[in-house]
Design a protein around this motif. Structure first.
Motif, PDB file in Angstrom:
ATOM      1  N   PRO A  48      43.415  27.609  38.572  1.00  0.00           N
ATOM      2  CA  PRO A  48      42.054  28.137  38.601  1.00  0.00           C
ATOM      3  C   PRO A  48      41.853  29.227  37.555  1.00  0.00           C
ATOM      4  O   PRO A  48      42.784  29.960  37.231  1.00  0.00           O
ATOM      5  N   SER A  49      40.659  29.336  37.059  1.00  0.00           N
ATOM      6  CA  SER A  49      40.318  30.400  36.120  1.00  0.00           C
ATOM      7  C   SER A  49      40.061  31.688  36.889  1.00  0.00           C
ATOM      8  O   SER A  49      39.151  31.775  37.705  1.00  0.00           O
ATOM      9  N   VAL A  50      40.888  32.664  36.615  1.00  0.00           N
ATOM     10  CA  VAL A  50      40.724  33.925  37.324  1.00  0.00           C
ATOM     11  C   VAL A  50      39.345  34.508  37.067  1.00  0.00           C
ATOM     12  O   VAL A  50      38.720  35.066  37.952  1.00  0.00           O
ATOM     13  N   ARG A  51      38.856  34.332  35.848  1.00  0.00           N
ATOM     14  CA  ARG A  51      37.566  34.939  35.508  1.00  0.00           C
ATOM     15  C   ARG A  51      36.445  34.309  36.325  1.00  0.00           C
ATOM     16  O   ARG A  51      35.582  34.999  36.853  1.00  0.00           O
ATOM     17  N   ALA A  52      36.488  33.004  36.457  1.00  0.00           N
ATOM     18  CA  ALA A  52      35.447  32.337  37.234  1.00  0.00           C
ATOM     19  C   ALA A  52      35.566  32.718  38.708  1.00  0.00           C
ATOM     20  O   ALA A  52      34.581  33.007  39.382  1.00  0.00           O
ATOM     21  N   SER A 107      36.814  35.291  39.882  1.00  0.00           N
ATOM     22  CA  SER A 107      36.503  36.688  40.034  1.00  0.00           C
ATOM     23  C   SER A 107      34.986  36.888  40.117  1.00  0.00           C
ATOM     24  O   SER A 107      34.492  37.685  40.916  1.00  0.00           O
ATOM     25  N   LEU A 108      34.256  36.118  39.333  1.00  0.00           N
ATOM     26  CA  LEU A 108      32.797  36.248  39.383  1.00  0.00           C
ATOM     27  C   LEU A 108      32.245  35.724  40.702  1.00  0.00           C
ATOM     28  O   LEU A 108      31.428  36.371  41.355  1.00  0.00           O
ATOM     29  N   ASN A 163      33.792  37.679  43.871  1.00  0.00           N
ATOM     30  CA  ASN A 163      33.669  39.128  43.879  1.00  0.00           C
ATOM     31  C   ASN A 163      34.988  39.854  44.123  1.00  0.00           C
ATOM     32  O   ASN A 163      35.053  40.843  44.829  1.00  0.00           O
ATOM     33  N   ARG A 164      36.037  39.300  43.569  1.00  0.00           N
ATOM     34  CA  ARG A 164      37.312  39.995  43.594  1.00  0.00           C
ATOM     35  C   ARG A 164      37.810  40.126  42.169  1.00  0.00           C
ATOM     36  O   ARG A 164      37.366  39.404  41.274  1.00  0.00           O
TER      37      ARG A 164
END
Lengths: 356, 356
Positions: free
Chosen positions: A65-69, A71-72, A75-76
DNA sequence: GCCCAGGTCTAAACCGGTTTAGGCACTGTA
DNA sequence: TACAGTGCCTAAACCGGTTTAGACCTGGGC
């Protein structure tokens, strides 16, 4: 059909092959994006059959998984923060932080989380740093080091909605778990050790009383000295070698009323104190016994080698990180206590000159 | 109408007031999201009038962009990485990293960027760490420290598509700007200083030859010694105090062929060497002169105080960060050279015993 | 035979930005 | 008058996940 065409993404010359996305996995497994997400966060509502197909599709594509996605959308931040608020010179001299961070890192490296570091000079800037880390959720939680008396950061961090662990128990109410080392035991052992060697005049060079662990060590010193009927003598410093040296000069100033042993609250000060004593013509430990705290690497490599109190700082970091991650995952965790600090006796302590 | 209703987001009890989003700004300014984005990244195609309205709407709401959202849509991380690959014990003893990081931080704090730290034990794990930072774009670029001979990381990082700066010039082709300190000048000054004091037998306790800066210091030593007609004698170590002590024991082993001065490649080794010499009954500097490198805080606080070579490590960090940020912003930057390292003469060096 | 519950799954909204395609109004030129 | 060009702006797609609402199917109880 609204799915993006993964192939057109790849038409560019040759740069790092585009990562597969969750949509690619879904297509290969013949299910919807949503179900892939469910399967991979193993949540209920996915049949064994589909789960199997999804996992092997993901494996085949080498998807992660893309951490950036993530994360958005969730909300972590998938990162934890460490804010170091000390004068640069003092941080540098003290091996605590590098060692501690290495310990944190051992715990983090497996978890896909990263460590975000901020060093600030103490003061208002510090609160702003926490605020900006939190406002944008650049970290999910922080490790609070160098607790102070009545530490305002605790309320601040709580208010900001961040998770946290504290290193040691704060002196105020705190909603955060504490990970502590009993360093009082180390101080007590040191004083006992010196008393046993016949010392009756022992001084303590303490760190700033605004720092909780410095204050705690000081109180432990006073208590232990009192227990041996020794009048405790204390000089407070900022933990720097410079002030450690100054404190030592002060203590050794009056030849008629000079302690026979000095207990320093960290190693750099002890080493600086050792130098001051030697420069004054004293022989350590014949004329003066000296002890440090933290058992720095250098402690066993100086002459005379330095009696010090050893704490397992790396383990402290690892456990603090583990507790923080658990807290972030909202698993309830208790306060944790590490094995108490223990005295490592070396050459810098011996019998009191007055007690042959 | 497809706009989300900001008010429903806020209905929860009282937690940290929901941040305004770009949509809120757009609504207040009476324009579209896209135009707000254009205005705030000041790109052409926005009338002065609208820009004005948008900026003041943003200010009124106290809006600032969400790094996480920006990071997803623009494929940037707004963070830089520092991977430390040294044995924990050696990192801890060496004040380089904390100081360096503080320098980096001074530059970063204004820019909204973040420092991500990873400490690994050298080896395969190191490449994986870079790989995982890059694959998920957790950082936009990295600072490469502790360059090695034929450093494979340079090709790796290039291949991963990350930006980078190197600390010092690599010995291979590198697409990355280098930020360097001329530490050879420091070594040369040290040897000159010793030669001037009459020393004819000078040894060097070097760091691992696999590390570029250690090798460079060693070569500078050999060159400078040669220039004075002195046969250079070198012992290689891993930079640890333990090996520094061992190297010193080795050098002092034969009383008939003992150097009168030892140039250490870092301060912790010099301090350990000092202790070994003292333990062997030598008086420093009468019988043996000793020099360190990096001018650690402790150098001036030991007895005798340590002659060392000072470099401005914090400035190094700040400039490296600045250059890296410029590189990431694809501003072309040149290699940068910092002021050369300079010798700080203290008590641990004096006339050669053979040269009264 | 009917209804409800539970399990499985999909479509679509959503997180909060950036970026592209295209619309509209106005200008200058033929 | 028609046409291209330019400046400003909007709508919508997009980044890559998570999460919700609801469709569909099956089985059990009555």
């Amino acid at each position: 059909m609204a799915e993006r065409d993964a192939d057109t993404q790849r038409r560019s010359n040759e740069p790092p092959a585009a990562r597969p996305t969750i949509a690619d996995v879904a297509r290969l497994a013949g299910v919807s994006k949503g179900l892939v997400s469910f399967a991979l966060n193993d949540r209920p509502g996915v049949s064994a059959d589909s789960r199997e197909r999804i996992l092997s599709a993901a494996a085949e594509l080498g998807w992660s998984p893309s951490v950036r996605a993530r994360s958005l959308s969730s909300n972590r931040a998938f990162a934890i923060g460490l804010v170091i608020a000390r004068e640069p010179g003092i941080v540098a001299a003290d091996p605590f932080f590098p060692t501690f961070m290495a310990g944190v890192e051992t715990e983090l490296s497996g978890s896909g989380q990263t460590l975000v570091l901020a060093t600030v000079t103490p003061g208002r800037q510090e609160a702003d740093t926490y605020r900006s880390l939190a406002l944008d959720k650049r970290v999910d939680g922080v490790i609070l080091t160098d607790l102070r008396t009545g530490d305002e950061r605790i309320a601040l961090i709580d208010e900001l909605g961040l998770a946290a662990v504290t290193l040691g128990r704060p002196d105020t109410d705190s909603p955060f778990p504490a990970v502590s080392i009993d360093d009082e035991a180390g101080v007590t052992a040191t004083v006992d050790h010196l008393a046993q060697l016949g010392h009756r005049s022992i001084a303590h060079v303490a760190g700033p009383s605004s720092m909780l662990h410095a204050a705690r060590r000081r109180r432990a010193f006073e208590r232990a000295a009192g227990a041996h009927g020794i009048a405790p003598r204390v000089v407070e410093t900022d933990f720097s070698a410079t002030e450690g040296a100054a404190a030592t000069r002060h203590l050794l100033g009056d030849p008629d009323d000079r302690p026979t042993a000095i207990v320093y609250s960290n190693d750099p000060m002890a080493l600086a104190g050792l130098a001051v004593a030697q420069r004054a013509g004293l022989i350590v430990p014949r004329d003066l016994s000296i002890t440090g705290f933290d058992n720095t690497d250098l402690a066993e490599h100086v002459y005379p080698s330095l009696t010090s109190v050893a704490t397992d700082v790396a383990a402290w970091g690892a456990i603090a990180a583990r507790v923080l991650l658990a807290t972030i995952a909202s698993e309830p965790v208790d306060n944790t206590d590490l094995p108490p600090a223990r005295l490592v006796a070396r050459e810098s302590t011996s019998h009191s000159p007055h007690h042959p």
